[in-house]
Scaffold this active site. Structure first.
Site, PDB file in Angstrom:
ATOM      1  N   THR A  90       0.580   3.250   3.931  1.00 41.72           N
ATOM      2  CA  THR A  90       1.868   3.134   3.224  1.00 41.72           C
ATOM      3  C   THR A  90       2.218   1.658   3.176  1.00 41.72           C
ATOM      4  O   THR A  90       2.507   1.056   4.213  1.00 41.72           O
ATOM      5  CB  THR A  90       2.982   3.892   3.975  1.00 41.72           C
ATOM      6  OG1 THR A  90       2.577   5.243   4.150  1.00 41.72           O
ATOM      7  CG2 THR A  90       4.289   3.836   3.205  1.00 41.72           C
ATOM      8  N   LYS A 165       5.820   7.715  -2.303  1.00 44.21           N
ATOM      9  CA  LYS A 165       5.832   7.780  -0.836  1.00 44.21           C
ATOM     10  C   LYS A 165       7.123   7.162  -0.261  1.00 44.21           C
ATOM     11  O   LYS A 165       7.729   7.723   0.654  1.00 44.21           O
ATOM     12  CB  LYS A 165       4.586   7.059  -0.300  1.00 44.21           C
ATOM     13  CG  LYS A 165       4.545   6.838   1.193  1.00 44.21           C
ATOM     14  CD  LYS A 165       4.396   8.114   2.004  1.00 44.21           C
ATOM     15  CE  LYS A 165       4.388   7.806   3.501  1.00 44.21           C
ATOM     16  NZ  LYS A 165       4.371   9.000   4.324  1.00 44.21           N
ATOM     17  N   LYS A 240       9.580   0.533   8.965  1.00 45.08           N
ATOM     18  CA  LYS A 240       8.796  -0.171   7.935  1.00 45.08           C
ATOM     19  C   LYS A 240       8.904   0.560   6.595  1.00 45.08           C
ATOM     20  O   LYS A 240       9.157  -0.059   5.562  1.00 45.08           O
ATOM     21  CB  LYS A 240       7.330  -0.249   8.364  1.00 45.08           C
ATOM     22  CG  LYS A 240       6.429  -0.898   7.341  1.00 45.08           C
ATOM     23  CD  LYS A 240       4.978  -0.431   7.448  1.00 45.08           C
ATOM     24  CE  LYS A 240       4.818   1.014   7.103  1.00 45.08           C
ATOM     25  NZ  LYS A 240       3.463   1.466   6.823  1.00 45.08           N
TER      26      LYS A 240
HETATM   27  P1  NAD Z   1      -1.970   2.764  13.763  1.00 46.11           P
HETATM   28  O1  NAD Z   1      -1.262   1.516  14.114  1.00 46.11           O
HETATM   29  O2  NAD Z   1      -2.086   3.864  14.773  1.00 46.11           O
HETATM   30  O3  NAD Z   1      -3.472   2.437  13.289  1.00 46.11           O
HETATM   31  C1  NAD Z   1      -3.822   1.321  12.522  1.00 46.11           C
HETATM   32  C2  NAD Z   1      -5.240   0.905  12.890  1.00 46.11           C
HETATM   33  O4  NAD Z   1      -5.612  -0.167  12.013  1.00 46.11           O
HETATM   34  C3  NAD Z   1      -5.365   0.370  14.333  1.00 46.11           C
HETATM   35  O5  NAD Z   1      -6.417   1.030  15.001  1.00 46.11           O
HETATM   36  C4  NAD Z   1      -5.661  -1.112  14.134  1.00 46.11           C
HETATM   37  O6  NAD Z   1      -6.520  -1.641  15.143  1.00 46.11           O
HETATM   38  C5  NAD Z   1      -6.356  -1.112  12.786  1.00 46.11           C
HETATM   39  N1  NAD Z   1      -6.312  -2.391  12.111  1.00 46.11           N
HETATM   40  C6  NAD Z   1      -5.249  -3.218  11.906  1.00 46.11           C
HETATM   41  N2  NAD Z   1      -5.623  -4.304  11.214  1.00 46.11           N
HETATM   42  C7  NAD Z   1      -6.957  -4.163  10.979  1.00 46.11           C
HETATM   43  C8  NAD Z   1      -7.933  -4.965  10.303  1.00 46.11           C
HETATM   44  N3  NAD Z   1      -7.591  -6.132   9.752  1.00 46.11           N
HETATM   45  N4  NAD Z   1      -9.209  -4.495  10.258  1.00 46.11           N
HETATM   46  C9  NAD Z   1      -9.546  -3.304  10.810  1.00 46.11           C
HETATM   47  N5  NAD Z   1      -8.667  -2.522  11.466  1.00 46.11           N
HETATM   48  C10 NAD Z   1      -7.392  -2.942  11.548  1.00 46.11           C
HETATM   49  O7  NAD Z   1      -1.249   3.303  12.425  1.00 46.11           O
HETATM   50  P2  NAD Z   1      -1.233   4.809  11.853  1.00 46.11           P
HETATM   51  O8  NAD Z   1      -0.162   5.594  12.507  1.00 46.11           O
HETATM   52  O9  NAD Z   1      -2.631   5.337  11.823  1.00 46.11           O
HETATM   53  O10 NAD Z   1      -0.711   4.527  10.358  1.00 46.11           O
HETATM   54  C11 NAD Z   1      -1.542   3.944   9.377  1.00 46.11           C
HETATM   55  C12 NAD Z   1      -0.788   4.009   8.054  1.00 46.11           C
HETATM   56  O11 NAD Z   1      -0.498   5.373   7.715  1.00 46.11           O
HETATM   57  C13 NAD Z   1       0.570   3.271   8.079  1.00 46.11           C
HETATM   58  O12 NAD Z   1       0.762   2.601   6.858  1.00 46.11           O
HETATM   59  C14 NAD Z   1       1.570   4.408   8.274  1.00 46.11           C
HETATM   60  O13 NAD Z   1       2.849   4.087   7.739  1.00 46.11           O
HETATM   61  C15 NAD Z   1       0.899   5.554   7.506  1.00 46.11           C
HETATM   62  N6  NAD Z   1       1.259   6.908   7.960  1.00 46.11           N
HETATM   63  C16 NAD Z   1       1.325   7.208   9.300  1.00 46.11           C
HETATM   64  C17 NAD Z   1       1.661   8.515   9.681  1.00 46.11           C
HETATM   65  C18 NAD Z   1       1.749   8.919  11.152  1.00 46.11           C
HETATM   66  O14 NAD Z   1       2.187  10.053  11.430  1.00 46.11           O
HETATM   67  N7  NAD Z   1       1.336   8.067  12.083  1.00 46.11           N
HETATM   68  C19 NAD Z   1       1.906   9.510   8.707  1.00 46.11           C
HETATM   69  C20 NAD Z   1       1.801   9.160   7.367  1.00 46.11           C
HETATM   70  C21 NAD Z   1       1.469   7.858   6.993  1.00 46.11           C
END
Ligand code: NAD
Length: 293
Positions: A90, A165, A240
């Site tokens: 997102t 979204k 965010k």
């Molecule tokens: P998270 O922080 O758990 O995971 C993000 C991952 O990305 C981490 O493992 C981090 O090490 C990795 N990362 C960051 N920068 C990087 C890079 N340059 N290269 C490689 N890896 C990198 O986040 P999440 O909860 O998995 O959410 C991810 C996205 O999905 C966000 O945009 C969030 O808003 C969206 N989202 C989350 C949920 C939820 O329930 N958690 C639901 C819907 C949407």
């Protein structure tokens, strides 16, 4: 067996990768963090070379700047001709449009496909996907999107999936604050909160936020509140998403006073140290703010 790369193996990316592995995709899983890499056998640090032969490259990263960095360092230099780029993070609409334009200069199609649904839906392949990009790219992605989600909605050109979204999450954020404030008042008026939850569940106050994020520990089954507010969906991510909605509102000229309030409240809670907790933990700060007559 189709080769698919996934960059970002966090709360969402890891179960998404596991779901595709279970469905017999040849998944190249990548992340920066050693902890994330240790949780998926064979996962590697991000590399442009590892994209060789990939038919689709999925990103699931926290913010626009992360997606931009991964696109600049590995995706745009390394994506094979005819591969499809799918960003499920997102992020802001402007970054999406910019990256889609840069991908197009390389002859690559990019879809924005942010998701609704938590880690359980990601692992079961039952996410809801909101998709923007060219109709041709959307058609090409069909089987893969169906393997990731139970529902998908195509909104139109690049950035329109992200637009859907942020509007969706603005509704969730505002509704959640309504639920929290209702329970804070019910508690201060001395109501039995289990009985109040049951009433709301079967009446006009029913909502996803009420059913899944009732903020009182022990009242609704399997909520983050009953698990010390462990996420779930972290308050920092909710803040965010609401800031993205606020920025989109400003850019379009539409006034969203309740969404703006919600963005400010979740940002304040997150900055004060609650960002790692589930967003329903904001209840604790609301309940503390008791005005004495
Ligand atoms: P998270 O922080 O758990 O995971 C993000 C991952 O990305 C981490 O493992 C981090 O090490 C990795 N990362 C960051 N920068 C990087 C890079 N340059 N290269 C490689 N890896 C990198 O986040 P999440 O909860 O998995 O959410 C991810 C996205 O999905 C966000 O945009 C969030 O808003 C969206 N989202 C989350 C949920 C939820 O329930 N958690 C639901 C819907 C949407």
């Amino acid at each position: 067996m189709k080769k698919v790369a996934i960059v970002g193996l966090g709360v969402m990316g890891r179960p998404m990768a596991n779901n595709l592995i279970a469905k017999s995709y040849n998944v190249v899983a990548m992340d920066l963090s050693a902890r994330a890499l240790s949780q998926i056998p064979g996962a590697i640090a991000p590399s442009a070379e590892a994209l060789e032969g990939a038919e689709a490259i999925i990103t699931m990263l926290p913010e626009g700047k992360d997606v931009q960095s991964v696109y600049e360092k590995i995706v745009l230099p390394g994506a094979p001709a005819h591969s499809l780029l799918i960003d499920c993070s997102t992020i802001d609409i402007e970054t999406t449009e910019d990256l889609a334009a840069r991908a197009a200069e390389r002859g690559l199609d990019m879809l924005d496909a942010p998701v609704s649904g938590g880690p359980e839906a990601a692992g079961q392949g039952t996410l809801s996907l909101m998709v923007g990009g060219s109709p041709e790219a959307y058609a090409r992605a069909g089987t893969l999107l169906d393997d990731m989600g139970a529902k998908r909605s195509y909104f139109g050109p690049s950035g329109s999936g992200q637009a859907a979204k942020v509007c969706h999450n603005m509704i969730v954020g505002i509704t959640a604050l309504g639920v929290m404030e209702g329970f804070a008042l019910a508690d201060s008026l001395g109501l039995d909160l289990t009985q109040f939850f049951q009433l709301c569940s079967g009446a006009a106050a029913q909502s996803w936020a009420l059913e899944n994020r009732c903020p009182i520990p022990g009242v609704a089954p399997a909520t983050p509140a009953s698990n010390n507010y462990a996420p779930g969906f972290a308050a920092s991510l909710m803040a965010k998403d609401l800031r993205l909605a606020k920025a989109a509102a400003k850019a379009s000229g539409q006034s969203t006073p309740f969404g703006t309030q919600a963005a400010d409240r979740f940002t304040e809670f997150s900055d004060a140290g609650g960002g790692h907790l589930d967003f329903s933990a904001i209840y604790t700060s609301l309940r503390e703010q008791t005005e004495r007559p």
